[in-house]
Design an enzyme around this catalytic site. Structure first.
Site, PDB file in Angstrom:
ATOM      1  N   ASP A 226      -1.801   2.622   4.978  1.00 46.21           N
ATOM      2  CA  ASP A 226      -0.777   2.813   3.862  1.00 46.21           C
ATOM      3  C   ASP A 226      -0.980   4.462   2.752  1.00 46.21           C
ATOM      4  O   ASP A 226      -1.873   5.386   2.785  1.00 46.21           O
ATOM      5  CB  ASP A 226      -1.751   1.719   2.357  1.00 46.21           C
ATOM      6  CG  ASP A 226      -1.504   0.097   2.865  1.00 46.21           C
ATOM      7  OD1 ASP A 226      -1.017  -0.057   4.089  1.00 46.21           O
ATOM      8  OD2 ASP A 226      -2.340  -0.423   2.768  1.00 46.21           O
TER       9      ASP A 226
ATOM     10  N   ASP B 166       3.347 -11.206   4.685  1.00 43.03           N
ATOM     11  CA  ASP B 166       2.771 -10.836   4.066  1.00 43.03           C
ATOM     12  C   ASP B 166       1.838 -11.914   3.415  1.00 43.03           C
ATOM     13  O   ASP B 166       2.654 -12.960   3.225  1.00 43.03           O
ATOM     14  CB  ASP B 166       2.934  -9.901   3.245  1.00 43.03           C
ATOM     15  CG  ASP B 166       2.862  -8.264   3.078  1.00 43.03           C
ATOM     16  OD1 ASP B 166       2.628  -8.286   4.315  1.00 43.03           O
ATOM     17  OD2 ASP B 166       3.847  -8.130   2.441  1.00 43.03           O
TER      18      ASP B 166
END
Lengths: 202, 254
Positions: free
Chosen positions: B130, B11
Site C-alpha cells: 500500500d 475486499d
C-alpha cells in the site's frame, strides 16, 4: 475413481473442486491402498520442488511403480515437474524420472515467474487436448520449466520468448505445467479428458 | 504470448464485499461467494480476496469463507489480509487458494517472504504494497501498513526490489492516493516499481474508465490490472474491458 495425492502440498482443494464440478468421482488420499485401487492418479502441487519431493516421501516409489505398470498419472505444475529426472530449484533434487529431462530456471531475460494466461496449441495426438481443436489460453505460474529430453514424449508448447513445454505425454504419463483446475473452461476440458483416459474412453 | 490480466478484487469485511474511497467510506458490494462465482464465469483472469476486517477475529471464519468462494472459482485465487505465518499460508492453500498476498507481516518480518517462497515456490507469494505519495519528495512513495492506517519510512521501490530478492513472485501495488477515486491509476508509481523489478506487477487503485486500464499497462508497465469499483457496481463487464483492451492491441485471454 481418481485419486488426488494428498501430500500436504499446495492447492489440492482446487483440484478436488474442479473434478467435483465436472461430475467426476475423485478422492483426496495419501493411503497406499486407496492409491493402488484408483483408476488414475493426479499429482497436484503448488510448492517448491524440493519441498514437494520430500513431502511425497515414500509415496514417490509407489506412484512411479503404478505409472510404470500402466496406471494413468497426471502431474500438475510442480507435480508435472516431478515426473522428470531432477530439478535445481533451491538446491538439486531428484524427481520420479518417468520422463527424461531436467527442471531448470526460465531464462532471466523474461519476467519471472511466468505468471498468467498463455496460448497452448494442442497437438492432434495428445489425449489431454482431445476435442480442443483451437489454441487455448491456460494459466501458468512457475519460475522453472521442464527441459524435456525424452524422445518418446509428445510435447505441447507455449511461447514465452522460447518454446516452453506446457504439457507432455509419454504413454500413460501425462503432465501439465499450467493449472488445468484454474484455467477456466479449457482447463476443465483437459481434466475431463484425463477422467475419460482413466475410464478408458480415450 | 502471455496475456495481460484483468483481476477483480473482493475486499471482504464481515463476510461481505465492500469498496471504499481511499480505504474509507466503505459501501456494500455483495456476497463474496456469489461475486466470486460470477467473476469466474465472466472471464476474469484471476480473483483476489482481501480480508480487510479491521478487528482481529478468528482466522477460522476467513478460512471457511475462502473454502466456500473457492468451490465455484475455476480461475486463480489469491487470498490476503492478516496473514502472518507460513502455517496460515498452508491453511489457505489447502482451502482453495493458489496464492497468498502478504503486506504488514512481511514489512515487520521480511524473512516470511523467504520462508514462504522456499516452501511454496515464489509464484505463490504475492507482496502487497500500500503506497502513499511522499509529501516531502516528488516521485517518491512510502509503504503503509496495517490496512493503510500506518505510514512507514520505507521507500516503495526499495522495498519492492528487496522483496523480489527475498522471494516474492509478484507485487500487488495499490496507490492509496488513487484507490476508489476512479480518477486513474498512479502510473508514475506503477512505472517506478515495474521498471525496478523483474517480477509481475499488478496495478491497483484508481480505475474509473477503460482507458485507465490501458494506461496502467502501457504507461505504468503493469502486467495486470486490479479492478473493483468499476466492475462490482456494474459500470463495465469483464468482457467489455477485454474487448476494449484487445481493440487497442493488448493481448488478453478472451
Amino acid at each position: 475413481m481418481i485419486v488426488i495425492i494428498d501430500y500436504n502440498v499446495g492447492n489440492v482443494k482446487s483440484v478436488c473442486n474442479a473434478f467435483e464440478h465436472i461430475g467426476c468421482d475423485a478422492e483426496l488420499s495419501c493411503s497406499p491402498e486407496v492409491i493402488k485401487s484408483a483408476d488414475g492418479i493426479v499429482l497436484p502441487g503448488v510448492a517448491a520442488f524440493g519441498y514437494a519431493v520430500n513431502a511425497l516421501g515414500n509415496l514417490a516409489e509407489l506412484i512411479k511403480k503404478l505409472a510404470l505398470e500402466g496406471k494413468p498419472l497426471l502431474g500438475i505444475c510442480v507435480g508435472f515437474q516431478m515426473l522428470f529426472d531432477k530439478s535445481c530449484e533451491y538446491g538439486e533434487h531428484s524427481g520420479l524420472g518417468l520422463i527424461s529431462g531436467n527442471v531448470v530456471p526460465i531464462p532471466s531475460e523474461q519476467i519471472i515467474p511466468h505468471m498468467g494466461w498463455n496460448l497452448v496449441k494442442p497437438p492432434k495426438d495428445m489425449d489431454l487436448f482431445n476435442g480442443l481443436d483451437k489454441e487455448k489460453h491456460f494459466y501458468f505460474a512457475h519460475s522453472f520449466y521442464a527441459d524435456v529430453a525424452d524422445e518418446q514424449a509428445k510435447i505441447a508448447y507455449t511461447d514465452y520468448g522460447f518454446d516452453l513445454p506446457a504439457s507432455v505425454q509419454k504413454a500413460n504419463v501425462y503432465g501439465t505445467q499450467f493449472h488445468p483446475e484454474k484455467s477456466g473452461e479449457a482447463g476443465l476440458a483437459v481434466l475431463k479428458n484425463f477422467a475419460k483416459i482413466c475410464e478408458k474412453e480415450i | 504470448m502471455l496475456t495481460k490480466r484483468v483481476i477483480p478484487c473482493l475486499d471482504v469485511k464481515d463476510n461481505r464485499v465492500v469498496k471504499g474511497v481511499n480505504f474509507l467510506n466503505l459501501r456494500d458490494a455483495g456476497d463474496p461467494v456469489e461475486l466470486g462465482a460470477r467473476y469466474s464465469q465472466a472471464g476474469a483472469d484471476e480473483l483476489v480476496f482481501l480480508d480487510i476486517t479491521a478487528t482481529i477475529r478468528s482466522r477460522k471464519t476467513i478460512v471457511e469463507l475462502v473454502s466456500e468462494v473457492a468451490k465455484n472459482v475455476f480461475i486463480p485465487f489469491t487470498v490476503g489480509g492478516g496473514i502472518r505465518t507460513v502455517e496460515q499460508i498452508d491453511e489457505l492453500l489447502r482451502s482453495g487458494a493458489e496464492k497468498v498476498s502478504v503486506n504488514t507481516a512481511a514489512v515487520e518480518n521480511p524473512d516470511l517472504l523467504s520462508q514462504a517462497a522456499k516452501r511454496f515456490g515464489n509464484q505463490c507469494v504475492v507482496l502487497a504494497i500500500d503506497a502513499r505519495r511522499s509529501k516531502e519528495q516528488t516521485e517518491k512513495w512510502q509503504v503503509c501498513v496495517k490496512a493503510g492506517s500506518q505510514m512507514t519510512d520505507i521507500d516503495v521501490v526499495d522495498w519492492a526490489v528487496q522483496a523480489e530478492k527475498l522471494g516474492a513472485g509478484e507485487i500487488l501495488l495499490t496507490s492509496m492516493d488513487a484507490d476508489g477515486t476512479k480518477a486513474g491509476y498512479d502510473n508514475e508509481l506503477n512505472k517506478a516499481v515495474s521498471g525496478a523489478v523483474n517480477i509481475p506487477v499488478i496495478a491497483s487503485g484508481g480505475a474509473g474508465t477503460l482507458e485507465h486500464l490501458y494506461d496502467a499497462i502501457i504507461n505504468g508497465g503493469a502486467d495486470a490490472v486490479l479492478v473493483a469499483s468499476i466492475t462490482h457496481f456494474g459500470n463495465y463487464t469483464i468482457k467489455q474491458i477485454k474487448e476494449y483492451l484487445a481493440s487497442r492491441n493488448i493481448a488478453v485471454n478472451m
